[in-house]
Scaffold this active site. Sequence first.
Site, PDB file in Angstrom:
ATOM      1  N   GLN A 169       0.791  -1.317   0.015  1.00 39.31           N
ATOM      2  CA  GLN A 169      -0.102  -0.107  -0.102  1.00 39.31           C
ATOM      3  C   GLN A 169       0.782   1.172   0.070  1.00 39.31           C
ATOM      4  O   GLN A 169       2.026   1.302   0.610  1.00 39.31           O
ATOM      5  CB  GLN A 169      -0.989   0.113   1.144  1.00 39.31           C
ATOM      6  CG  GLN A 169      -1.841  -1.167   1.111  1.00 39.31           C
ATOM      7  CD  GLN A 169      -2.885  -1.186   2.304  1.00 39.31           C
ATOM      8  OE1 GLN A 169      -2.542  -0.587   3.334  1.00 39.31           O
ATOM      9  NE2 GLN A 169      -3.882  -1.927   2.155  1.00 39.31           N
ATOM     10  N   ARG A 195       3.349   3.764  16.782  1.00 45.14           N
ATOM     11  CA  ARG A 195       3.771   2.472  17.127  1.00 45.14           C
ATOM     12  C   ARG A 195       4.613   2.230  18.361  1.00 45.14           C
ATOM     13  O   ARG A 195       4.553   1.487  19.158  1.00 45.14           O
ATOM     14  CB  ARG A 195       4.743   1.718  16.119  1.00 45.14           C
ATOM     15  CG  ARG A 195       3.529   1.403  14.805  1.00 45.14           C
ATOM     16  CD  ARG A 195       4.392   0.666  13.829  1.00 45.14           C
ATOM     17  NE  ARG A 195       5.566   1.113  13.129  1.00 45.14           N
ATOM     18  CZ  ARG A 195       5.627   1.778  12.128  1.00 45.14           C
ATOM     19  NH1 ARG A 195       4.563   2.301  11.465  1.00 45.14           N
ATOM     20  NH2 ARG A 195       6.893   2.133  11.722  1.00 45.14           N
ATOM     21  N   ASP A 244      -8.128  -6.562   7.985  1.00 45.84           N
ATOM     22  CA  ASP A 244      -7.923  -5.653   6.805  1.00 45.84           C
ATOM     23  C   ASP A 244      -8.593  -6.243   5.649  1.00 45.84           C
ATOM     24  O   ASP A 244      -8.988  -7.645   5.655  1.00 45.84           O
ATOM     25  CB  ASP A 244      -6.499  -5.704   6.392  1.00 45.84           C
ATOM     26  CG  ASP A 244      -6.228  -4.489   5.552  1.00 45.84           C
ATOM     27  OD1 ASP A 244      -5.766  -3.421   5.982  1.00 45.84           O
ATOM     28  OD2 ASP A 244      -6.307  -4.364   4.337  1.00 45.84           O
ATOM     29  N   ALA A 286     -14.375  -3.775   7.461  1.00 42.15           N
ATOM     30  CA  ALA A 286     -13.928  -3.562   8.871  1.00 42.15           C
ATOM     31  C   ALA A 286     -15.119  -3.621   9.651  1.00 42.15           C
ATOM     32  O   ALA A 286     -15.520  -3.751  10.922  1.00 42.15           O
ATOM     33  CB  ALA A 286     -13.096  -2.295   9.151  1.00 42.15           C
ATOM     34  N   ASP A 327      -7.259   2.805  12.324  1.00 40.38           N
ATOM     35  CA  ASP A 327      -6.243   3.568  11.394  1.00 40.38           C
ATOM     36  C   ASP A 327      -6.624   3.389   9.947  1.00 40.38           C
ATOM     37  O   ASP A 327      -5.979   2.678   9.112  1.00 40.38           O
ATOM     38  CB  ASP A 327      -4.857   3.117  11.588  1.00 40.38           C
ATOM     39  CG  ASP A 327      -3.951   3.877  10.874  1.00 40.38           C
ATOM     40  OD1 ASP A 327      -4.200   4.933  10.386  1.00 40.38           O
ATOM     41  OD2 ASP A 327      -2.814   3.550  10.501  1.00 40.38           O
ATOM     42  N   CYS A 348      -5.293  10.003   8.415  1.00 48.56           N
ATOM     43  CA  CYS A 348      -4.386  10.601   7.805  1.00 48.56           C
ATOM     44  C   CYS A 348      -5.078  11.329   6.644  1.00 48.56           C
ATOM     45  O   CYS A 348      -4.451  11.786   5.784  1.00 48.56           O
ATOM     46  CB  CYS A 348      -3.655   9.472   6.976  1.00 48.56           C
ATOM     47  SG  CYS A 348      -4.651   8.321   6.004  1.00 48.56           S
TER      48      CYS A 348
END
Length: 393
Positions: A195, A207, A246, A275, A295, A335
């Site tokens: 990705q 993280r 995912d 999801a 996320d 994001c």
Amino acid sequence: MTKIVLISGKEKKIINFYPNVFKDEIKTIIGTVKNGDIVDVCSADMAFVGRGYITDSTSAYVRILTTKDEKIDKSFIQEKIRKAYKKREHLFNETNCIRAFFSEGDGIPGLVIDKFDKYVSVQFRNSGVETFRQDIINSIKKIIKPKGIYERSDVENRTLEGVEQKTGIIFGEIPERIIMEDNEIKYNIDIIDGQKTGFFLDQRESRKFIRKYITKDTKFLDVFSSSGGFSMAALKENCKKVVAIDKESHALELCRENYVLNEFAGDFVTMEGDAFLLLKTLVGRGEKFNIITLDPPSLIKRKADIHRGRDFFFDLCDNSFKLLNDDGILGVITCAYHMSLQDLIEVTRMAASKNGKLLQVIGINYQPEDHPWILHVPETLYLKALWVKIVDN
């Protein structure tokens, strides 16, 4: 050289380092232009303001490269890339993979360069940087000295500007997998089919952040896991169980590869699919977790999408609170530039209130320093991570 003359007063933001000129800010154009052309931007009284390139089919008509009266050539490009790379060299103390150049954050809008160990993934996001393609490639070879360069210019706005999407090796060789080492964790990087440009380097700080809350009794749910950045961080702390969700089978394949690569022995499960549906399935099973990370990909491309985006996050948080233990931790991450930190706070608070949960904020993270946030350019702040913990009410 063609001149873009601004409406009176519109030059101020360019002088103050904002790099975009919009069509409705232009008084007149002296000369002819096409996408990628270098032009001078002038105030209404014809004073030089800046120099940049045309990107006619995007929201910004001109992208400013400099506010100095200097030549835009291969030396200019090389110096920009050299300075950006120099600023990041200290990061190799903790990782062998960095974002070596970040678009507006480093002064060339549309150019992204990621260094994965001895290899580079490059993205030419618009027609302007396409004009300097060979100069950029030559600069990468000279400054970063990679064994191979792979292009990931498979972005939608290139098509809108009349530039075809491109992927492929443009120099040297690219292995099927590259091993990234990041804070004592290893990851298999797939530049070709992974990705974005190969890996989400911008989640480095998050993280690290969450690892201090993980114990041997932690059950961890990694939603929109991609290749398992958060999953591997949790497993590194010897937690009880990790579930990675995912919709991309290749992403989950990389998750499992990373599990083996690190020689982890903890309980690790992957779930492929939507999801929202999988979260509801877990709720129906009565599953419980200590930590959940949300996320999702950037689905909010325009300001007009913000209401849909807020609903999207509300639903995710709503189901997550049903899955969390009474002292559980939730990480809500976006994001999308148009989704602000305040938006994240509001939707998380509303979902918590619906579920009768009192929250304490335990952390807020942004993108790391190799994805520089320039205060004068709001668009360079795109990654926001809100970490909350359920407390006794």
